[in-house]
Design an enzyme around this catalytic site. Sequence first.
Site, PDB file in Angstrom:
ATOM      1  N   CYS A  11      -2.391   2.649  -2.368  1.00  0.00           N
ATOM      2  CA  CYS A  11      -3.180   1.488  -1.946  1.00  0.00           C
ATOM      3  C   CYS A  11      -3.609   1.714  -0.501  1.00  0.00           C
ATOM      4  O   CYS A  11      -3.624   2.862  -0.026  1.00  0.00           O
ATOM      5  CB  CYS A  11      -2.406   0.181  -2.138  1.00  0.00           C
ATOM      6  SG  CYS A  11      -0.909   0.025  -1.147  1.00  0.00           S
ATOM      7  N   CYS A  16       2.207  -3.388   0.252  1.00  0.00           N
ATOM      8  CA  CYS A  16       2.117  -4.480  -0.739  1.00  0.00           C
ATOM      9  C   CYS A  16       1.994  -3.942  -2.163  1.00  0.00           C
ATOM     10  O   CYS A  16       2.954  -3.955  -2.935  1.00  0.00           O
ATOM     11  CB  CYS A  16       0.937  -5.408  -0.435  1.00  0.00           C
ATOM     12  SG  CYS A  16       1.081  -6.274   1.148  1.00  0.00           S
TER      13      CYS A  16
HETATM   14  P1  4NP Z   1      -1.640  -2.938   0.528  1.00  0.00           P
HETATM   15  O1  4NP Z   1      -2.013  -4.235   1.396  1.00  0.00           O
HETATM   16  O2  4NP Z   1      -2.821  -1.998   0.648  1.00  0.00           O
HETATM   17  O3  4NP Z   1      -1.478  -3.481  -0.849  1.00  0.00           O
HETATM   18  O4  4NP Z   1      -0.369  -2.379   1.122  1.00  0.00           O
HETATM   19  C1  4NP Z   1      -2.425  -4.169   2.733  1.00  0.00           C
HETATM   20  C2  4NP Z   1      -1.504  -3.997   3.729  1.00  0.00           C
HETATM   21  C3  4NP Z   1      -1.915  -3.968   5.047  1.00  0.00           C
HETATM   22  C4  4NP Z   1      -3.249  -4.118   5.351  1.00  0.00           C
HETATM   23  C5  4NP Z   1      -4.175  -4.270   4.339  1.00  0.00           C
HETATM   24  C6  4NP Z   1      -3.764  -4.291   3.027  1.00  0.00           C
HETATM   25  N1  4NP Z   1      -3.658  -4.101   6.695  1.00  0.00           N
HETATM   26  O5  4NP Z   1      -4.852  -4.320   6.958  1.00  0.00           O
HETATM   27  O6  4NP Z   1      -2.837  -3.881   7.603  1.00  0.00           O
END
Ligand code: 4NP
Length: 159
Positions: A11, A16
Amino acid sequence: MPDQVSVLFVCLGNICRSPTAEGVFRQLVTEQGMTEHLHIDSCGTGNWHIGKSPDARAMAAADRRGVDISDLRARQIKAEDLDRFDYVLVMDRQNLADVRDIWHQNGGTEPRLFLEFGESGQAEVPDPYYGGEDGFERVLDLIHEASQGLLEDIRGRLA
Ligand code: 4NP
């Protein structure tokens, strides 16, 4: 016929969605007695959260379903990952574009949208980072369903 299959979930932040996918898929694999046949990992395309635990909301939501992801730590994808993993499964189209850039330069395993293995009709696991708690529940539902399809696909490879 391979004896072991490796799966990498990707991701943006690796705090997340992809650690949730790693935890949920690992639990399913364990329940089905297939741990020796699977190598499972996750990573992010971004570098902001390297070394961090999963987001507290993701840990709490997974925990409510009996999945402990608290020992996972974020890392960033590297080109060699596409040589090492049989499945490189991304959560959304932006992840797909980012990992495809690496794939075009490096070769290896072509990334695919994880939800290709689900039946929700949805293509992307929506980013829950800036939303409310219910976003994390939706993420778990989508991931759980696609995990079952993925394991069926892998069984076909191992058979
Ligand atoms: P993930 O979610 O890609 O599902 O881990 C995110 C976690 C952090 C950020 C964006 C999405 N961020 O902008 O820091």
